[in-house]
Design a protein around this motif. Structure first.
Motif, PDB file in Angstrom:
ATOM      1  N   ARG A  46      25.460  45.507 -12.498  1.00  0.00           N
ATOM      2  CA  ARG A  46      26.237  46.732 -12.505  1.00  0.00           C
ATOM      3  C   ARG A  46      27.687  46.447 -12.899  1.00  0.00           C
ATOM      4  O   ARG A  46      28.157  45.314 -12.830  1.00  0.00           O
ATOM      5  CB  ARG A  46      26.196  47.393 -11.130  1.00  0.00           C
ATOM      6  CG  ARG A  46      24.782  47.674 -10.619  1.00  0.00           C
ATOM      7  CD  ARG A  46      24.803  48.162  -9.186  1.00  0.00           C
ATOM      8  NE  ARG A  46      25.525  49.410  -9.064  1.00  0.00           N
ATOM      9  CZ  ARG A  46      24.970  50.612  -9.258  1.00  0.00           C
ATOM     10  NH1 ARG A  46      23.683  50.701  -9.564  1.00  0.00           N
ATOM     11  NH2 ARG A  46      25.678  51.712  -9.142  1.00  0.00           N
ATOM     12  N   GLY A  93      26.860  47.695  -5.535  1.00  0.00           N
ATOM     13  CA  GLY A  93      25.625  47.011  -5.167  1.00  0.00           C
ATOM     14  C   GLY A  93      25.856  45.860  -4.203  1.00  0.00           C
ATOM     15  O   GLY A  93      26.692  44.994  -4.425  1.00  0.00           O
ATOM     16  N   GLU A 112      15.621  47.718  -4.155  1.00  0.00           N
ATOM     17  CA  GLU A 112      16.519  48.859  -3.970  1.00  0.00           C
ATOM     18  C   GLU A 112      16.051  50.049  -4.790  1.00  0.00           C
ATOM     19  O   GLU A 112      16.036  51.178  -4.323  1.00  0.00           O
ATOM     20  CB  GLU A 112      17.933  48.487  -4.392  1.00  0.00           C
ATOM     21  CG  GLU A 112      18.675  47.582  -3.441  1.00  0.00           C
ATOM     22  CD  GLU A 112      20.053  47.265  -3.978  1.00  0.00           C
ATOM     23  OE1 GLU A 112      21.038  47.759  -3.396  1.00  0.00           O
ATOM     24  OE2 GLU A 112      20.137  46.536  -4.975  1.00  0.00           O
ATOM     25  N   TYR A 113      15.699  49.784  -6.046  1.00  0.00           N
ATOM     26  CA  TYR A 113      15.326  50.866  -6.954  1.00  0.00           C
ATOM     27  C   TYR A 113      14.083  51.592  -6.468  1.00  0.00           C
ATOM     28  O   TYR A 113      14.034  52.820  -6.423  1.00  0.00           O
ATOM     29  CB  TYR A 113      15.082  50.305  -8.354  1.00  0.00           C
ATOM     30  CG  TYR A 113      14.605  51.343  -9.340  1.00  0.00           C
ATOM     31  CD1 TYR A 113      15.497  52.254  -9.902  1.00  0.00           C
ATOM     32  CD2 TYR A 113      13.266  51.423  -9.701  1.00  0.00           C
ATOM     33  CE1 TYR A 113      15.060  53.218 -10.802  1.00  0.00           C
ATOM     34  CE2 TYR A 113      12.820  52.379 -10.597  1.00  0.00           C
ATOM     35  CZ  TYR A 113      13.726  53.266 -11.148  1.00  0.00           C
ATOM     36  OH  TYR A 113      13.278  54.219 -12.022  1.00  0.00           O
ATOM     37  N   ILE A 132      24.995  55.209  -4.416  1.00  0.00           N
ATOM     38  CA  ILE A 132      25.209  53.794  -4.714  1.00  0.00           C
ATOM     39  C   ILE A 132      26.420  53.645  -5.633  1.00  0.00           C
ATOM     40  O   ILE A 132      26.487  54.236  -6.683  1.00  0.00           O
ATOM     41  CB  ILE A 132      23.979  53.161  -5.390  1.00  0.00           C
ATOM     42  CG1 ILE A 132      22.809  53.077  -4.412  1.00  0.00           C
ATOM     43  CG2 ILE A 132      24.312  51.763  -5.917  1.00  0.00           C
ATOM     44  CD1 ILE A 132      21.538  52.606  -5.039  1.00  0.00           C
ATOM     45  N   GLU A 183      21.740  45.521  -8.773  1.00  0.00           N
ATOM     46  CA  GLU A 183      20.707  46.358  -8.174  1.00  0.00           C
ATOM     47  C   GLU A 183      19.395  45.595  -8.276  1.00  0.00           C
ATOM     48  O   GLU A 183      19.091  45.023  -9.324  1.00  0.00           O
ATOM     49  CB  GLU A 183      20.577  47.697  -8.906  1.00  0.00           C
ATOM     50  CG  GLU A 183      19.482  48.590  -8.318  1.00  0.00           C
ATOM     51  CD  GLU A 183      19.323  49.890  -9.105  1.00  0.00           C
ATOM     52  OE1 GLU A 183      19.694  50.940  -8.571  1.00  0.00           O
ATOM     53  OE2 GLU A 183      18.825  49.839 -10.253  1.00  0.00           O
ATOM     54  N   ARG A 211      20.333  56.955  -4.049  1.00  0.00           N
ATOM     55  CA  ARG A 211      20.688  56.467  -5.382  1.00  0.00           C
ATOM     56  C   ARG A 211      21.953  57.138  -5.888  1.00  0.00           C
ATOM     57  O   ARG A 211      22.746  56.528  -6.595  1.00  0.00           O
ATOM     58  CB  ARG A 211      19.532  56.701  -6.361  1.00  0.00           C
ATOM     59  CG  ARG A 211      18.388  55.726  -6.177  1.00  0.00           C
ATOM     60  CD  ARG A 211      17.589  55.582  -7.456  1.00  0.00           C
ATOM     61  NE  ARG A 211      17.154  56.870  -7.968  1.00  0.00           N
ATOM     62  CZ  ARG A 211      16.076  57.516  -7.544  1.00  0.00           C
ATOM     63  NH1 ARG A 211      15.338  56.983  -6.594  1.00  0.00           N
ATOM     64  NH2 ARG A 211      15.737  58.679  -8.044  1.00  0.00           N
TER      65      ARG A 211
END
Length: 260
Positions: free
Chosen positions: A81, A66, A51-52, A63, A47, A60
């Protein structure tokens, strides 16, 4: 290792617990070295900070794999991840036998690792990382109840300059209205109703090998990293073995690992 009744009561009241120097320093260094190699090559799934920051609450929640490694140009990795399956060293730490009695005491039953959530190497990269705003992890998860605890391992020093965790003690027991959270489910620090709770925040600088356990409904946050060195941490989540994931949600899409 077993917790005293006093320590258990403190966890129940505050929602978090520090286990100083719980993990061996050599293990921490090994985990960090492997993580740095994966970060250098952006080994998916990852991630990114982009993206965050850019994801909506709904995005979110969805997800699960990733794809940030497909982005062109320079990206700042926020986390690696699905680390349980990345390396045997990561797997062994998550299955650590020494911590199982502690988790069983806190959960009140045998713990089970949930692969769907956390299961990550968390980073705060120098200068390019972003603030992590106040949130409750459980607002993004889907289980029958909130009997879940996260296990956070500091792989090196964590402090106010590089993004140490901050908590609002007892917030896992507080009742909040939907209006106290913004459109991305962050606990709004601009909301007058929230300011009293936020003034009670605490943080404890961590050293290599320290472990923090915290309840899934505990409000927590972290600053961006303003130092010249990356801050790298390991976090995974366990639940009580009888606490089932809700079918049809992301929480039910991944395997679980019982720690009997």
């Amino acid at each position: 290792m077993r917790l005293t009744e006093e320590v258990l009561q403190n966890f129940e009241a505050n929602g978090f617990l520090l286990l100083p120097q719980f993990a061996d320093h050599e293990l921490c260094d090994t985990i960090r070295d492997i993580a740095l190699a994966h970060l250098k090559h952006k080994v998916p799934p990852i991630e990114t900070e982009l993206e965050y920051v850019g994801k909506t609450k709904e995005e979110r929640k969805l997800i699960s794999d990733g794809k940030a490694h497909l982005f062109e140009g320079q990206v700042t990795v926020r986390r690696l991840r699905q680390v349980y399956h990345r390396d045997i060293v990561f797997k062994h730490w998550m299955e650590n036998e020494k911590i199982r009695p502690v988790l069983k005491q806190i959960l009140g039953e045998n713990p089970t690792i949930t692969i769907a959530h956390h299961n990550s190497i968390m980073t705060k990269m120098p200068h390019t990382s972003t603030e992590t705003r106040w949130h409750q992890d459980f607002r993004y998860w889907h289980f029958e109840n909130d009997n879940l605890v996260s296990v956070w391992l500091a792989l090196d020093e964590e402090n106010g300059e590089n993004g140490v965790l901050e908590f609002i003690p007892g917030s896992h027991k507080m009742d909040f209205a939907p209006s106290q959270f913004d459109e991305k489910d962050y606990f709004s620090d601009s909301c007058e109703e929230n300011r009293k709770a936020i003034t009670g925040k605490v943080c404890y600088p961590l050293q290599k090998g320290d472990v923090v356990l915290f309840h899934c409904k505990l409000l927590h946050r972290a600053n961006r990293n303003s130092t010249d060195e990356p801050k790298i941490s390991f976090v995974y989540t366990v639940k009580g073995c009888s606490n089932k994931a809700i079918e049809g949600t992301r929480s039910s899409e991944f395997e679980e690992v019982p720690l009997d």
